[in-house]
Design an enzyme around this catalytic site. Structure first.
Site, mmCIF file in Angstrom:
data_model
loop_
_atom_site.group_PDB
_atom_site.id
_atom_site.type_symbol
_atom_site.label_atom_id
_atom_site.label_comp_id
_atom_site.label_asym_id
_atom_site.label_seq_id
_atom_site.Cartn_x
_atom_site.Cartn_y
_atom_site.Cartn_z
ATOM 1 C CG ASP A 1 -11.963 -8.246 9.529
ATOM 2 O OD1 ASP A 1 -10.791 -8.220 9.945
ATOM 3 O OD2 ASP A 1 -12.733 -9.210 9.725
ATOM 4 C CG ASP B 1 -8.921 -13.737 8.957
ATOM 5 O OD1 ASP B 1 -8.355 -13.577 7.858
ATOM 6 O OD2 ASP B 1 -8.312 -14.001 10.012
ATOM 7 C CG ASP C 1 -15.959 -11.610 10.695
ATOM 8 O OD1 ASP C 1 -15.988 -12.558 11.504
ATOM 9 O OD2 ASP C 1 -14.930 -10.960 10.478
#
Length: 276
Positions: A18, A20, A192
């Site tokens: 991922d 961000d 996250d």
């Protein structure tokens, strides 16, 4: 530290990241507000509200309902925007804004996976025209990202061609595994957010990075490693082997991420106004 180099007699493997708060320290969809303001795409009030939106994202991220609202705003906000104008605005500021916020720990992991013979794939809900040049800076082998439709007039139609979010990320991972010959049991994934649980569950080695509360609970329950990335670093200093793309290359790869970024901004602005 990754333990072994891939045995090339075995099926291929990849590491899926991922973007961000996993590879970069902020939201790629909210980082460009100053540039959009200077380029006339958003007003001063909206630009100021982005600071709050970025704080909310860093504090807890976005849940499923919030992400769906962002997609709805995306479909209406960007209709009629001139793509060339958006590309130029993003291209002029992309390296300045993104380069300083790459996590040193993420850069190290990318190096280690490449050394071990694994492909590196960025899988992000952000727009392809922002994610692709970031992937190039990182030395990623492939990128999966949101795509919007551009009409014959060179403007956004307001329609999303492909939304890289939740289950669709996991579908993209499985499709890449089939086309590239990856053995998913030997693949790695990093995120996250609990919205990426489908992607994390699709591989044999899932990792939670700076996880939100929901993902942290899941990681504890499933015995997944939890990583804390805390050290942003300028990528060209951290990874001198990776050259910075030329300005024309950046211009050619910027539009849709800009649209996604402003969609997120407007969603936050409207949400705050509605709850004020």
């Amino acid at each position: 530290m990754l333990r072994d180099v891939e045995n090339h007699s075995l099926p291929r493997a990849a590491a899926f990241f991922d973007l961000d708060k996993t590879v970069i320290a902020k939201s790629s969809t909210l980082t460009f507000s100053k540039s959009f303001y200077q380029g006339g795409l958003i007003n001063r009030r909206a630009a100021l509200r982005t600071a709050y939106a970025q704080f909310v994202f860093l504090a807890g991220g976005l849940d499923h309902d919030q992400m769906e609202r962002m997609r709805e705003y995306l479909s209406t906000l960007c209709r009629g925007w001139n793509v060339q104008q958006v590309r130029e605005i993003v291209a002029e500021t992309l390296h300045e804004l993104i380069d300083p916020i790459i996590y040193d720990e993420a850069a190290s992991l990318i190096e280690e996976h490449h050394t071990a013979g694994r492909d590196v794939v960025i899988v992000s809900t952000s727009g392809a025209e922002v994610v692709e040049p970031i992937g190039e800076l990182l030395g990623a082998d492939r990128v999966v990202a949101t795509r919007m439709i551009v009409g014959d007039d060179g403007c956004f139609t307001g329609e999303v061609e492909y939304y890289a979010y939740g289950p669709t990320k996991a579908e993209a991972v499985r499709e890449l595994a089939a086309s590239e010959g990856y053995d998913l049991d030997r693949c790695y994934a990093y995120s996250d957010s609990a919205t990426d649980l489908p992607m994390l569950q699709a591989v044999g080695h899932p990792h939670a990075v700076n996880p939100d509360r929901a993902l942290r609970r899941e990681a504890f329950a499933r015995g997944w490693p939890i990583l804390e990335f805390r050290h942003p670093v300028r990528l060209k200093k951290r990874l001198p082997a990776f050259s910075v793309p030329s300005r024309p290359a950046l211009v050619a790869a910027a539009a849709i991420g800009a649209a996604a970024a402003t969609a997120g901004l407007v969603w936050y602005t409207s949400r705050r106004r509605g709850t004020a």
